[in-house]
Design a protein around this motif. Structure first.
Motif, mmCIF file in Angstrom:
data_model
loop_
_atom_site.group_PDB
_atom_site.id
_atom_site.type_symbol
_atom_site.label_atom_id
_atom_site.label_comp_id
_atom_site.label_asym_id
_atom_site.label_seq_id
_atom_site.Cartn_x
_atom_site.Cartn_y
_atom_site.Cartn_z
ATOM 1 N N ASP A 46 48.318 28.462 -3.435
ATOM 2 C CA ASP A 46 46.717 27.164 -3.508
ATOM 3 C C ASP A 46 45.949 27.374 -1.865
ATOM 4 O O ASP A 46 44.704 27.071 -2.630
ATOM 5 C CB ASP A 46 47.382 25.629 -3.712
ATOM 6 N N HIS A 86 52.356 32.179 -6.386
ATOM 7 C CA HIS A 86 51.507 32.357 -5.755
ATOM 8 C C HIS A 86 51.144 31.236 -4.789
ATOM 9 O O HIS A 86 52.221 29.965 -4.828
ATOM 10 C CB HIS A 86 50.010 31.383 -6.659
ATOM 11 N N HIS A 97 54.712 29.324 -4.686
ATOM 12 C CA HIS A 97 55.573 28.493 -6.056
ATOM 13 C C HIS A 97 54.694 28.776 -7.088
ATOM 14 O O HIS A 97 53.899 29.520 -7.255
ATOM 15 C CB HIS A 97 55.095 26.620 -5.746
HETATM 16 FE FE LIG Z 1 49.612 26.594 -7.574
#
Ligand SMILES: [Fe+2]
Ligand SMILES: O=C(O)CCC(=O)C(=O)O
Length: 300
Positions: A183, A181, A273
Motif C-alpha cells: 500500500d 502488493h 499482502h
Molecule cells: Fe492493499
C-alpha cells in the motif's frame, strides 16, 4: 628524533583501527546516542494543536484527504478490542472496530457509487482484472464516516501531519481479488507516503477472500494459536497449505491495522499482502489509509 617509516604507520593502524571500531565507536554510541532528527516519522515540529500549518496545507487535496472542514461530529464511545500480532512491521487486529449497524450503514451509502477498481501503471489508472478485480465506491463524509476518521486518527495517537484519506468501500464478487502488493508508494522523500492501513471488513457473506500476508508468521504458542485461529485461517494440515504466511478471514466489523513505513520513511517489505480470490458470495471491504505528510517535505 624517532623516525617513522611507512611500515610502522601501517602497523599502528593495524592495531588502532580494530580498537576504534570494536571498543571506541560502540562506547561513543552508548554515551551519545544518535539524535532522531533524521527520523522521517519523528518530525514533530508543528506547534499548532491540530498538527496543521495553514501556509503549508495549500498543497493538500481535499478530494484525496479527509481534511478538517469545520464540521465536528458527535461520536459514540469506542467499543473495540485489540490483539497485537507483531511489532515489526506493527500489525494489530481490531475486533469490532465497527458495530454491525455502522458496517451496514457504510454498505448502504456506498451502494450507489461503485465503479470498477483501477490500478496505477506508470502514473496512469488502468483496469487489469488479472491484478485487481473488484468495484470500489468513495464514501460521502457523513457523521458515521467522520466518526470513523476520528477513530482511526485517535488509534494512531492523533499523530501530527497524519491525514486520513477519503474512504473507499471495495466490493469483491466471486473471483474478485487483488494480487500481492504494497500500500506504500515509496514517496516519503518526495513529500509523504501511506504510513498505515486499516483493512476493515464490512460484509463477509462469502467463501475465500481472506487477506494474505506471505511474509508474516503464524503465532507459534498453542495458546496463541487457539486465540488467533478465530481470526486467521488455520488449516488442519499446515504443510499442505497452498498459501504462504498468514491469512485473515473476512469477519464483518473487524479490522487489520498495520504500519506500512519504517522509521526512516522507507516502505516495510513485511507488509506485502493480497486479497485472495472470493470463491463464492460477496466480500465488502473498507480501506482506511493514512497519509503522512510532514510540512518540510511539502515545500516546493
Ligand atoms: Fe492493499
Ligand atoms: O481486500 C483485502 O483483503 C485487501 C485489499 C487491499 O489490499 C487494498 O485494497 O489495497
Amino acid at each position: 628524533m624517532p623516525k617513522f617509516s611507512l611500515s610502522t604507520l601501517f602497523s599502528y593502524l593495524f592495531y588502532l583501527l580494530p580498537v576504534y571500531f570494536f571498543v571506541l565507536a560502540p562506547l561513543l554510541r552508548q554515551i551519545f546516542p544518535a539524535s532522531s532528527t533524521g527520523n522521517f516519522l519523528d518530525l514533530d515540529l508543528d506547534l499548532d494543536p491540530d498538527g496543521i500549518q495553514a501556509d503549508s496545507d495549500l498543497t493538500l487535496n481535499p478530494e484525496i484527504l479527509s481534511l478538517p472542514d469545520g464540521v465536528i461530529a458527535t461520536c459514540p464511545p469506542d467499543n473495540y478490542r485489540v490483539h497485537l500480532l507483531q511489532r515489526d512491521p506493527l500489525v494489530i487486529y481490531i475486533e469490532d472496530f465497527l458495530s454491525a449497524e455502522e458496517s451496514d450503514h457504510l454498505v448502504d451509502i456506498s451502494n450507489a457509487n461503485y465503479t470498477r477498481s483501477t490500478i496505477y501503471n506508470g502514473g496512469t489508472a488502468t483496469h487489469d482484472p488479472s491484478t485487481r478485480l473488484s468495484d470500489r465506491a468513495l464514501l460521502p463524509r457523513d457523521t458515521t464516516v467522520r466518526c470513523l476518521e476520528a477513530r482511526a486518527a485517535a488509534f494512531q495517537g492523533w499523530k501530527p501531519h497524519l491525514y486520513i484519506e477519503r474512504m473507499w468501500a471495495q466490493r469483491y464478487n466471486t473471483s474478485g481479488h487483488y494480487v500481492h502488493h504494497y500500500d506504500w508508494v515509496g514517496s516519503a522523500a518526495r513529500g509523504g507516503d501511506r504510513i498505515s492501513t486499516f483493512m476493515v471488513y464490512l460484509g463477509d457473506d462469502c467463501e475465500g477472500g481472506g487477506t494474505n500476508f506471505p511474509r508474516l508468521k503464524m503465532p507459534r504458542a498453542a495458546a496463541a494459536l487457539r486465540e488467533w485461529c478465530r481470526f486467521l485461517e488455520c488449516p488442519a494440515d499446515a504443510a499442505a497449505a497452498t498459501t504462504q504466511g498468514i491469512t485473515f478471514k473476512p469477519i464483518k466489523g473487524n479490522a487489520i491495522f498495520w504500519e506500512n513505513l519504517r522509521p526512516d520513511g522507507s516502505g516495510h517489505p513485511g507488509t506485502w499482502h493480497a486479497a485472495l480470490p472470493v470463491t463464492s458470495g460477496t466480500k465488502i471491504g473498507l480501506n482506511i489509509w493514512s497519509w503522512y505528510h510532514p510540512p518540510q517535505s511539502r515545500k516546493g
